[in-house]
Design a protein around this motif. Structure first.
Motif, PDB file in Angstrom:
ATOM      1  N   ARG A   1      95.821  76.946 -14.593  1.00 20.34           N
ATOM      2  CA  ARG A   1      96.485  75.645 -14.691  1.00 20.34           C
ATOM      3  C   ARG A   1      97.978  75.771 -14.393  1.00 20.34           C
ATOM      4  N   VAL A   2      98.592  76.796 -14.932  1.00 21.84           N
ATOM      5  CA  VAL A   2     100.024  77.009 -14.696  1.00 21.84           C
ATOM      6  C   VAL A   2     100.281  77.336 -13.227  1.00 21.84           C
ATOM      7  N   LYS A   3      99.430  78.169 -12.648  1.00 18.74           N
ATOM      8  CA  LYS A   3      99.586  78.501 -11.231  1.00 18.74           C
ATOM      9  C   LYS A   3      99.499  77.249 -10.366  1.00 18.74           C
ATOM     10  N   GLN A   4      98.551  76.382 -10.676  1.00 24.70           N
ATOM     11  CA  GLN A   4      98.405  75.129  -9.929  1.00 24.70           C
ATOM     12  C   GLN A   4      99.636  74.247 -10.107  1.00 24.70           C
ATOM     13  N   PHE A   5     100.114  74.132 -11.336  1.00 25.82           N
ATOM     14  CA  PHE A   5     101.306  73.319 -11.589  1.00 25.82           C
ATOM     15  C   PHE A   5     102.512  73.854 -10.827  1.00 25.82           C
ATOM     16  N   LEU A   6     102.706  75.166 -10.839  1.00 18.77           N
ATOM     17  CA  LEU A   6     103.854  75.756 -10.144  1.00 18.77           C
ATOM     18  C   LEU A   6     103.726  75.626  -8.637  1.00 18.77           C
ATOM     19  N   HIS A   7     102.478  75.643  -8.151  1.00 18.15           N
ATOM     20  CA  HIS A   7     102.251  75.581  -6.700  1.00 18.15           C
ATOM     21  C   HIS A   7     102.487  74.188  -6.133  1.00 18.15           C
ATOM     22  N   ASP A   8     101.896  73.166  -6.792  1.00 19.67           N
ATOM     23  CA  ASP A   8     102.010  71.833  -6.194  1.00 19.67           C
ATOM     24  C   ASP A   8     102.317  70.722  -7.201  1.00 19.67           C
TER      25      ASP A   8
ATOM     26  N   ASP B   1      88.199  65.361 -16.307  1.00 21.35           N
ATOM     27  CA  ASP B   1      87.055  64.911 -15.507  1.00 21.35           C
ATOM     28  C   ASP B   1      87.168  65.333 -14.038  1.00 21.35           C
ATOM     29  N   GLY B   2      88.028  66.360 -13.781  1.00 18.51           N
ATOM     30  CA  GLY B   2      88.043  66.980 -12.463  1.00 18.51           C
ATOM     31  C   GLY B   2      88.948  66.362 -11.429  1.00 18.51           C
ATOM     32  N   LYS B   3      89.757  65.369 -11.806  1.00 19.86           N
ATOM     33  CA  LYS B   3      90.679  64.741 -10.857  1.00 19.86           C
ATOM     34  C   LYS B   3      92.003  65.531 -10.817  1.00 19.86           C
ATOM     35  N   ARG B   4      92.686  65.463  -9.675  1.00 18.51           N
ATOM     36  CA  ARG B   4      93.984  66.127  -9.536  1.00 18.51           C
ATOM     37  C   ARG B   4      95.070  65.119  -9.880  1.00 18.51           C
ATOM     38  N   LEU B   5      95.916  65.453 -10.827  1.00 17.69           N
ATOM     39  CA  LEU B   5      96.935  64.533 -11.339  1.00 17.69           C
ATOM     40  C   LEU B   5      98.328  65.117 -11.131  1.00 17.69           C
ATOM     41  N   PRO B   6      99.241  64.397 -10.453  1.00 19.76           N
ATOM     42  CA  PRO B   6     100.622  64.894 -10.327  1.00 19.76           C
ATOM     43  C   PRO B   6     101.292  64.967 -11.701  1.00 19.76           C
ATOM     44  N   VAL B   7     102.039  66.033 -11.942  1.00 19.50           N
ATOM     45  CA  VAL B   7     102.770  66.215 -13.191  1.00 19.50           C
ATOM     46  C   VAL B   7     104.213  66.569 -12.860  1.00 19.50           C
ATOM     47  N   ARG B   8     105.113  65.701 -13.290  1.00 13.16           N
ATOM     48  CA  ARG B   8     106.542  65.908 -13.058  1.00 13.16           C
ATOM     49  C   ARG B   8     107.140  66.531 -14.317  1.00 13.16           C
TER      50      ARG B   8
ATOM     51  N   GLU C   1     106.915  84.232 -13.309  1.00  6.11           N
ATOM     52  CA  GLU C   1     107.657  85.291 -12.627  1.00  6.11           C
ATOM     53  C   GLU C   1     106.966  85.703 -11.327  1.00  6.11           C
ATOM     54  N   ALA C   2     105.631  85.706 -11.322  1.00  8.49           N
ATOM     55  CA  ALA C   2     104.895  86.055 -10.110  1.00  8.49           C
ATOM     56  C   ALA C   2     105.122  85.032  -8.998  1.00  8.49           C
ATOM     57  N   SER C   3     105.376  83.790  -9.396  1.00  6.49           N
ATOM     58  CA  SER C   3     105.607  82.731  -8.404  1.00  6.49           C
ATOM     59  C   SER C   3     107.059  82.683  -7.925  1.00  6.49           C
TER      60      SER C   3
END
Length: 255
Positions: free
Chosen positions: A195-202, A209-216, A241-243
């Motif tokens: 989840r953190v990797k996804q947040f940092l990436h985009d 329920d499986g939907k992609r939600l923008p988080v600012r 740190e890896a990102s």
């Protein structure tokens, strides 16, 4: 990219401890310190502030409802005036302890039901942020993006610091899945790291329920009372740190 990693700390009482605050203090960049209502006491507050000062961790007040038995997670029938007064009481207590240790309270992060009640009432949210501004106009307010507390902070002339909650499931409306519902709290180490990797990436999170939600968000929160919180925090820090991210206390982030 600079980003903050924060956790709620000092949430024991007397001889009882909720989490490994020592370990978390070596891992996070900001600490939200319980101020004695939902958890914590003067001795724990003092120790937590001293430890944060030693580790270079930013500190904020974590005010809650006066509900030790329920850990501040139950709504209470209290007036808006009482909400304002109990919040100021808690922030002021932490400010006094921080001054003693040469540290400074730089943000406010509402705890559980206290924050839920503020977000459910625009007038109350504004009343609370105006009270915070009266205490110290340089205080920032931790909040979820798009919620009443963020709007109220901006109206009161305070800086909102938006959060991504790494260990809590989201609905498609951008709110948290209520505790007690299946999947509301995420304990799985690999799942939190993904989840953190996804947040940092985009800048997004996958909802329950499986939907992609923008988080600012400018800061990532992991709850210290989530089982395995120290391991989760360490995994989140490693992912940051890896990102290529730089862990930075919230008070040192730009707008």
């Amino acid at each position: 990219m600079k980003i903050d990693l924060n956790s709620d700390m000092g949430e024991g009482f007397g001889r009882w401890r909720i989490a490994d605050d020592d370990g978390l203090m070596d891992t996070v960049s900001s600490a939200n310190i319980a101020c004695g209502f939902h958890a914590g006491d003067y001795a724990i507050m003092d120790r937590t502030v001293r430890l944060a000062k030693e580790k270079g961790v930013g500190i904020g007040a974590h005010p809650g409802l006066p509900d030790l038995m329920g850990f501040g997670r139950r709504n209470m029938a209290v007036s808006d005036a009482d909400m304002e007064s109990m919040m100021c009481y808690q922030i002021g207590a932490l400010q006094g302890i921080a001054a003693r240790h040469g540290h400074r309270v730089t943000h406010v992060s509402y705890h559980a039901a206290f924050g839920n009640m503020a977000n459910a009432d625009e007038a109350l949210a504004l009343r609370l942020t105006r009270a915070i501004a009266a205490l110290d106009r340089d205080l920032s307010v931790f909040c979820m993006p798009g919620q009443a507390t963020e709007r109220a902070a901006e109206k009161a002339g305070l800086r909102p610091r938006t959060l991504f909650l790494a260990d809590r499931a989201y609905t498609t409306a951008g709110t948290l899945v209520p505790r007690g519902q299946p999947g509301a709290v995420i304990h799985d180490l690999a799942g939190v790291r993904a989840r953190v990797k996804q947040f940092l990436h985009d800048g997004s999170v996958t909802t329950i329920d499986g939907k992609r939600l923008p988080v600012r968000a400018q800061s990532i929160l992991v709850h210290s009372d989530t089982p395995g919180s120290l391991e989760l925090a360490r995994a989140i820090r490693a992912e940051i740190e890896a990102s290529g991210g730089v862990l930075t206390p919230a008070c040192q982030l730009g707008d």
